[in-house]
Design a protein around this motif. Sequence first.
Motif, PDB file in Angstrom:
ATOM      1  N   GLU A 219       0.817  -1.223   0.000  1.00  0.00           N
ATOM      2  CA  GLU A 219       0.000   0.000   0.000  1.00  0.00           C
ATOM      3  C   GLU A 219       0.853   1.277   0.000  1.00  0.00           C
ATOM      4  O   GLU A 219       0.374   2.330  -0.403  1.00  0.00           O
ATOM      5  CB  GLU A 219      -0.910   0.022   1.228  1.00  0.00           C
ATOM      6  N   VAL A 220       2.111   1.202   0.430  1.00  0.00           N
ATOM      7  CA  VAL A 220       2.925   2.424   0.486  1.00  0.00           C
ATOM      8  C   VAL A 220       3.046   3.014  -0.926  1.00  0.00           C
ATOM      9  O   VAL A 220       2.759   4.198  -1.149  1.00  0.00           O
ATOM     10  CB  VAL A 220       4.329   2.143   1.093  1.00  0.00           C
ATOM     11  N   ILE A 221       3.432   2.191  -1.897  1.00  0.00           N
ATOM     12  CA  ILE A 221       3.568   2.698  -3.276  1.00  0.00           C
ATOM     13  C   ILE A 221       2.191   2.869  -3.916  1.00  0.00           C
ATOM     14  O   ILE A 221       1.927   3.851  -4.610  1.00  0.00           O
ATOM     15  CB  ILE A 221       4.476   1.759  -4.115  1.00  0.00           C
ATOM     16  N   ASN A 222       1.284   1.922  -3.648  1.00  0.00           N
ATOM     17  CA  ASN A 222      -0.064   2.007  -4.207  1.00  0.00           C
ATOM     18  C   ASN A 222      -0.745   3.318  -3.793  1.00  0.00           C
ATOM     19  O   ASN A 222      -1.393   3.975  -4.607  1.00  0.00           O
ATOM     20  CB  ASN A 222      -0.879   0.791  -3.723  1.00  0.00           C
ATOM     21  N   THR A 223      -0.566   3.699  -2.524  1.00  0.00           N
ATOM     22  CA  THR A 223      -1.179   4.941  -2.025  1.00  0.00           C
ATOM     23  C   THR A 223      -0.638   6.139  -2.799  1.00  0.00           C
ATOM     24  O   THR A 223      -1.395   7.045  -3.166  1.00  0.00           O
ATOM     25  CB  THR A 223      -0.853   5.121  -0.515  1.00  0.00           C
ATOM     26  N   LEU A 224       0.661   6.151  -3.079  1.00  0.00           N
ATOM     27  CA  LEU A 224       1.237   7.280  -3.828  1.00  0.00           C
ATOM     28  C   LEU A 224       0.597   7.375  -5.215  1.00  0.00           C
ATOM     29  O   LEU A 224       0.308   8.468  -5.708  1.00  0.00           O
ATOM     30  CB  LEU A 224       2.754   7.111  -3.981  1.00  0.00           C
ATOM     31  N   LEU A 225       0.377   6.222  -5.834  1.00  0.00           N
ATOM     32  CA  LEU A 225      -0.172   6.211  -7.201  1.00  0.00           C
ATOM     33  C   LEU A 225      -1.633   6.640  -7.255  1.00  0.00           C
ATOM     34  O   LEU A 225      -2.141   7.015  -8.315  1.00  0.00           O
ATOM     35  CB  LEU A 225      -0.007   4.813  -7.805  1.00  0.00           C
ATOM     36  N   LYS A 226      -2.300   6.562  -6.103  1.00  0.00           N
ATOM     37  CA  LYS A 226      -3.729   6.939  -6.069  1.00  0.00           C
ATOM     38  C   LYS A 226      -3.925   8.410  -5.668  1.00  0.00           C
ATOM     39  O   LYS A 226      -5.057   8.880  -5.605  1.00  0.00           O
ATOM     40  CB  LYS A 226      -4.482   6.035  -5.084  1.00  0.00           C
ATOM     41  N   LEU A 227      -2.822   9.146  -5.407  1.00  0.00           N
ATOM     42  CA  LEU A 227      -2.958  10.550  -4.975  1.00  0.00           C
ATOM     43  C   LEU A 227      -3.452  11.426  -6.121  1.00  0.00           C
ATOM     44  O   LEU A 227      -3.301  11.082  -7.295  1.00  0.00           O
ATOM     45  CB  LEU A 227      -1.603  11.078  -4.493  1.00  0.00           C
ATOM     46  N   LYS A 228      -4.004  12.575  -5.745  1.00  0.00           N
ATOM     47  CA  LYS A 228      -4.384  13.591  -6.745  1.00  0.00           C
ATOM     48  C   LYS A 228      -3.310  14.678  -6.710  1.00  0.00           C
ATOM     49  O   LYS A 228      -2.614  14.852  -5.705  1.00  0.00           O
ATOM     50  CB  LYS A 228      -5.744  14.202  -6.399  1.00  0.00           C
ATOM     51  N   LYS A 229      -3.239  15.431  -7.819  1.00  0.00           N
ATOM     52  CA  LYS A 229      -2.159  16.423  -7.988  1.00  0.00           C
ATOM     53  C   LYS A 229      -1.966  17.363  -6.793  1.00  0.00           C
ATOM     54  O   LYS A 229      -0.844  17.691  -6.419  1.00  0.00           O
ATOM     55  CB  LYS A 229      -2.467  17.252  -9.245  1.00  0.00           C
ATOM     56  N   ASP A 230      -3.095  17.761  -6.162  1.00  0.00           N
ATOM     57  CA  ASP A 230      -2.966  18.740  -5.075  1.00  0.00           C
ATOM     58  C   ASP A 230      -2.915  18.096  -3.684  1.00  0.00           C
ATOM     59  O   ASP A 230      -2.896  18.801  -2.677  1.00  0.00           O
ATOM     60  CB  ASP A 230      -4.130  19.746  -5.129  1.00  0.00           C
ATOM     61  N   ASP A 231      -2.905  16.777  -3.638  1.00  0.00           N
ATOM     62  CA  ASP A 231      -2.834  16.097  -2.327  1.00  0.00           C
ATOM     63  C   ASP A 231      -1.458  16.310  -1.701  1.00  0.00           C
ATOM     64  O   ASP A 231      -0.447  16.459  -2.411  1.00  0.00           O
ATOM     65  CB  ASP A 231      -3.050  14.582  -2.474  1.00  0.00           C
ATOM     66  N   GLU A 232      -1.450  16.284  -0.381  1.00  0.00           N
ATOM     67  CA  GLU A 232      -0.182  16.310   0.363  1.00  0.00           C
ATOM     68  C   GLU A 232       0.468  14.929   0.217  1.00  0.00           C
ATOM     69  O   GLU A 232      -0.216  13.901   0.364  1.00  0.00           O
ATOM     70  CB  GLU A 232      -0.516  16.591   1.832  1.00  0.00           C
ATOM     71  N   LEU A 233       1.749  14.900  -0.073  1.00  0.00           N
ATOM     72  CA  LEU A 233       2.425  13.603  -0.209  1.00  0.00           C
ATOM     73  C   LEU A 233       2.726  13.038   1.192  1.00  0.00           C
ATOM     74  O   LEU A 233       3.393  13.706   1.980  1.00  0.00           O
ATOM     75  CB  LEU A 233       3.727  13.807  -0.994  1.00  0.00           C
ATOM     76  N   PRO A 234       2.195  11.859   1.518  1.00  0.00           N
ATOM     77  CA  PRO A 234       2.471  11.310   2.860  1.00  0.00           C
ATOM     78  C   PRO A 234       3.943  10.925   2.983  1.00  0.00           C
ATOM     79  O   PRO A 234       4.463  10.174   2.160  1.00  0.00           O
ATOM     80  CB  PRO A 234       1.567  10.075   2.941  1.00  0.00           C
ATOM     81  N   ILE A 235       4.613  11.477   3.979  1.00  0.00           N
ATOM     82  CA  ILE A 235       6.048  11.226   4.128  1.00  0.00           C
ATOM     83  C   ILE A 235       6.268   9.995   5.004  1.00  0.00           C
ATOM     84  O   ILE A 235       5.792   9.934   6.136  1.00  0.00           O
ATOM     85  CB  ILE A 235       6.763  12.439   4.778  1.00  0.00           C
ATOM     86  N   LYS A 236       6.969   9.012   4.452  1.00  0.00           N
ATOM     87  CA  LYS A 236       7.319   7.788   5.206  1.00  0.00           C
ATOM     88  C   LYS A 236       8.795   7.515   5.010  1.00  0.00           C
ATOM     89  O   LYS A 236       9.315   7.639   3.888  1.00  0.00           O
ATOM     90  CB  LYS A 236       6.538   6.589   4.642  1.00  0.00           C
ATOM     91  N   TYR A 237       9.468   7.187   6.085  1.00  0.00           N
ATOM     92  CA  TYR A 237      10.875   6.802   6.030  1.00  0.00           C
ATOM     93  C   TYR A 237      10.974   5.394   6.600  1.00  0.00           C
ATOM     94  O   TYR A 237      10.387   5.118   7.638  1.00  0.00           O
ATOM     95  CB  TYR A 237      11.723   7.660   6.966  1.00  0.00           C
ATOM     96  N   ASN A 288       2.812  12.927 -14.642  1.00  0.00           N
ATOM     97  CA  ASN A 288       3.288  14.270 -14.262  1.00  0.00           C
ATOM     98  C   ASN A 288       2.156  15.222 -13.910  1.00  0.00           C
ATOM     99  O   ASN A 288       2.286  16.025 -12.983  1.00  0.00           O
ATOM    100  CB  ASN A 288       4.140  14.895 -15.377  1.00  0.00           C
ATOM    101  N   ASP A 289       1.043  15.134 -14.657  1.00  0.00           N
ATOM    102  CA  ASP A 289      -0.071  16.058 -14.386  1.00  0.00           C
ATOM    103  C   ASP A 289      -1.073  15.483 -13.398  1.00  0.00           C
ATOM    104  O   ASP A 289      -2.064  16.123 -13.066  1.00  0.00           O
ATOM    105  CB  ASP A 289      -0.807  16.382 -15.694  1.00  0.00           C
ATOM    106  N   LYS A 290      -0.848  14.238 -12.977  1.00  0.00           N
ATOM    107  CA  LYS A 290      -1.860  13.594 -12.114  1.00  0.00           C
ATOM    108  C   LYS A 290      -1.442  13.523 -10.662  1.00  0.00           C
ATOM    109  O   LYS A 290      -2.280  13.478  -9.762  1.00  0.00           O
ATOM    110  CB  LYS A 290      -2.107  12.160 -12.600  1.00  0.00           C
TER     111      LYS A 290
END
Length: 340
Positions: A219-237, A288-290
């Motif tokens: 889900e870590v990568i899957n969640t990134l792929l489901k984001l919208k352009k203006d969403d905050e990117l969830p930071i995980k280390y 890039n635009d998504k």
Amino acid sequence: MTPSETTVFISGATGFIAKHIIDQLLSKGYTVVGTVRSIDKGEKLLKQFNANGKLSYEVVSSLDKPGTFDDALIKHPEVTIFLHTASPVTFSSEDPVRDVFIPAVEGTRNAMNSIRKHAPQITNVVMTSSVAAVINTYNIEVPGFQYNENCWNPILAKDAAKSAAWAYKASKVHAELLARNFVEEEKPNFKLTTICPSLVFGPQLFDDDVIETMNFSAEVINTLLKLKKDDELPIKYSSYIDVRDTARAHIAGFENEKCQGARLILSEDKFETNEIMKLIHDNYPQFNDKLPKPRDIDHEKLKAIPTLINVTSKELLGFEFTKLDKIVFDTVDQFIRCKC
Ligand code: NAP
């Protein structure tokens, strides 16, 4: 015995990691018996693998019922290898002790007891633990700690009641310790190898397992792929390892004499979600635009998170781990195939 004469038993056969293990076992010629929680799940598994009789399943509906593995092992006296992967992997529960800690620890106790009573012919057990059993939960926020194969998370069993995340961490180390103590005290016929993966990334073995919400690490990568352009990117280390390397390590855990009995930490490197997002933007212009743009990685923060020193494990395993870029490409390619 050659792989074609050997039958491997695997608990939790429906799991993300387990399916990759089964795939590699079948390609090597092993016969596989997997445990599943229901007939429906078993039938789906047989259909997915289409393995011409080399894969079968047994229903083990609950991990914590005493004797839960007995019938399956009695029915399969040909089994000589037991891979124990089944364990709750969830970070939300109203009763984390009941839902996470107890099934993990009692499931391991039940596996050990069933092997002792009903399957003395088993020569090797490989158990999926986690770096959660290695990294000290109490120091997780303190920068700069380093861990190796001799480190054990000192988390107390009673801390499992705090939250599902605490229960998961406690479950992994207490289950692994239980198995190690069992071997120490009971001196069974088998050698025990424990595998401690960091966050396991990579594609699902089967495209039809790419669903809206997948297991927590995918889900870590899957969640990134489901984001919208203006969403905050969830930071995980964290630190990562490829799922195919994880599967390969489980097999090396019984095949490779040097790995038999060892505790193996699987980790290629640390990652931060901005790094993954940058790889996606740089290599998949259609996103890039998504998707939100990546920011600069906070290298100081990345340096400060727990560092896994696993040179010994790498030497024993003797193969190179997959790097983040290939893992991300294979995962995104599968996502595009299935969703776009
Ligand atoms: P997964 O896809 O959620 O697989 C977990 C497996 O365990 C499934 O087969 C699941 O059955 C079974 N299971 C869970 N709770 C159960 C219960 N209460 N009773 C019976 N079976 C139960 O997760 P995974 O990522 O492949 O994890 C496999 C193993 O690797 C676990 O031991 C996990 O702790 C360990 N691990 C995973 C990661 C990671 O990043 N993914 C990292 C370190 C260690 P159902 O399919 O029926 O739910």
